[in-house]
Scaffold this active site. Sequence first.
Site, mmCIF file in Angstrom:
data_model
loop_
_atom_site.group_PDB
_atom_site.id
_atom_site.type_symbol
_atom_site.label_atom_id
_atom_site.label_comp_id
_atom_site.label_asym_id
_atom_site.label_seq_id
_atom_site.Cartn_x
_atom_site.Cartn_y
_atom_site.Cartn_z
ATOM 1 N N ARG A 1 -48.543 -42.602 -41.855
ATOM 2 C CA ARG A 1 -49.001 -43.912 -42.323
ATOM 3 C C ARG A 1 -47.959 -45.028 -42.239
ATOM 4 N NH1 ARG A 1 -52.168 -45.046 -47.350
ATOM 5 N NH2 ARG A 1 -50.482 -44.048 -48.519
ATOM 6 N N ASP A 2 -46.748 -44.730 -41.803
ATOM 7 C CA ASP A 2 -45.755 -45.805 -41.709
ATOM 8 C C ASP A 2 -44.776 -45.543 -40.568
ATOM 9 O OD1 ASP A 2 -44.806 -48.279 -42.478
ATOM 10 O OD2 ASP A 2 -43.459 -47.496 -44.018
ATOM 11 N N ILE A 3 -45.334 -45.181 -39.406
ATOM 12 C CA ILE A 3 -44.499 -44.963 -38.228
ATOM 13 C C ILE A 3 -44.040 -46.314 -37.711
ATOM 14 C CG2 ILE A 3 -44.470 -44.087 -35.858
ATOM 15 C CD1 ILE A 3 -46.680 -42.097 -36.757
#
Length: 250
Positions: free
Chosen positions: A48-50
Amino acid sequence: MPNGGLNSHLFGKREEILSWDTRYKIALGLASAILYLHEEWDQCVLHRDIKASNIMLDGDFNVKLGDFGLARVMSHKLDSHKTGLAGTFGYMAPEYVMTGCASKESDMYSFGIVLLEIVTGRKSLERGREDESDDDSESDEKSLVERVWELYGKKELLSLGVDEKLGDDFNMEEAECLLVLGLWCGHPDKSSRPSIKQAIQVMKLESPLPVNLPLKRPVATYYNSTSSSSPLSVNSSRASITFSSKEVGR
């Protein structure tokens, strides 16, 4: 991690330029990390936060994907996970912005944006540059994926899409591969994005690039949950600009 975050090499003031071979190695390393999260563990892990600042590099520039504060675990049998909106604008898929439902496809969107950053040396969201016309008011509103898609439509990917700091010192086939793959992953329609397995096959030049990628970036269309006859269109990059590159949901 002696070499810090990828963002410091792409956008920082380091004197040493990240070579093409190292950039491609980093791209493959990130893909391998996502493959493990999505396919190879007992359950699917949605990061969810690449983004570039969460890609850490050891002394040999091997990739470690960090910051799992927003990660969610779900069964491999599920298609998505309702999480609420959280992450970093510029890397967030349009359907995730609209619905708050994270999925493998939304992670793949983020992965695609990072690939574009690796090749172009430009941020997912940034102000227009001095060499851009002052009369072009739209230039400040375009995200990286929009800019690269325009180059793709004009057949100028390799002439204008590769980080100018590299000069001619890059592999043209690999550069085209990462740029087109980045657009494929960054497709507004999540059903049109590749899986991480497909992406790795393309990166290893074992599978061809997509031939049906439109020359102009499509606009994603969704339907209001209260009425199937009420379509909603969204351009995620313009929504992103509203919030600049701030992180949300922390």
